[in-house]
Design an enzyme around this catalytic site. Sequence first.
Site, PDB file in Angstrom:
ATOM      1  N   ILE A 115       0.908  -1.145   0.000  1.00 24.53           N
ATOM      2  CA  ILE A 115       0.000   0.000   0.000  1.00 24.53           C
ATOM      3  C   ILE A 115       0.941   1.187   0.000  1.00 24.53           C
ATOM      4  CG2 ILE A 115      -1.754   1.314   1.249  1.00 24.53           C
ATOM      5  CD1 ILE A 115      -2.798  -1.316   2.385  1.00 24.53           C
ATOM      6  N   PRO A 116       1.105   1.835  -1.157  1.00 24.84           N
ATOM      7  CA  PRO A 116       2.210   2.774  -1.362  1.00 24.84           C
ATOM      8  C   PRO A 116       2.027   4.155  -0.733  1.00 24.84           C
ATOM      9  CG  PRO A 116       0.880   2.668  -3.326  1.00 24.84           C
ATOM     10  CD  PRO A 116       0.305   1.662  -2.369  1.00 24.84           C
ATOM     11  N   CYS A 117       2.005   4.196   0.605  1.00 24.20           N
ATOM     12  CA  CYS A 117       1.839   5.482   1.285  1.00 24.20           C
ATOM     13  C   CYS A 117       3.016   6.415   1.026  1.00 24.20           C
ATOM     14  CB  CYS A 117       1.580   5.288   2.768  1.00 24.20           C
ATOM     15  SG  CYS A 117       2.831   4.357   3.625  1.00 24.20           S
ATOM     16  N   HIS A 118       4.118   5.885   0.495  1.00 20.50           N
ATOM     17  CA  HIS A 118       5.235   6.759   0.123  1.00 20.50           C
ATOM     18  C   HIS A 118       4.839   7.691  -1.031  1.00 20.50           C
ATOM     19  CE1 HIS A 118       5.683   3.152  -2.422  1.00 20.50           C
ATOM     20  NE2 HIS A 118       6.141   3.992  -3.333  1.00 20.50           N
TER      21      HIS A 118
END
Length: 147
Positions: A115-118
């Site tokens: 889950i690419p919260c970056h």
Amino acid sequence: MSISYFPTTFGNLGIEDDGEYVTRIFLGPGESEPTDVALRAFEEISEYLSGDRREFTFGIRTEGTDFQKRVWDAISEIPYGETRTYAQIADRAGRPRAVRAAGSACGMNPVAIAIPCHRVVRTNGETGNYFYGTEMKESLLRMERDH
């Protein structure tokens, strides 16, 4: 639940699974015999980190509040190499004025990288915070931009 550990350039990557789904991805110390679920996930994560994969196919199961899950779903929709602001994520999660709550949900993301919260940044374009440090966040964003 099982936790398997794998070395990466960012440190040991822990992958927790329930025998069917990945339930948590994190950085931390440890050693273990990897499970089949974790091996598959790590293979995909390794391909991603080398720039050879843009999407993950391994199963993920998360636990959180309804709002957190909506935030994580909104984050998961951000295309590879693109970013969205915390405000855009809050809006997409159905609570446009809950920008700080969206940021908090981002920080509670149980499956880092997948889950690419970056990919979530501040409205002014600054990188913003990242649970594993801004250096890792900037490195992931740079890697995506370069591929």
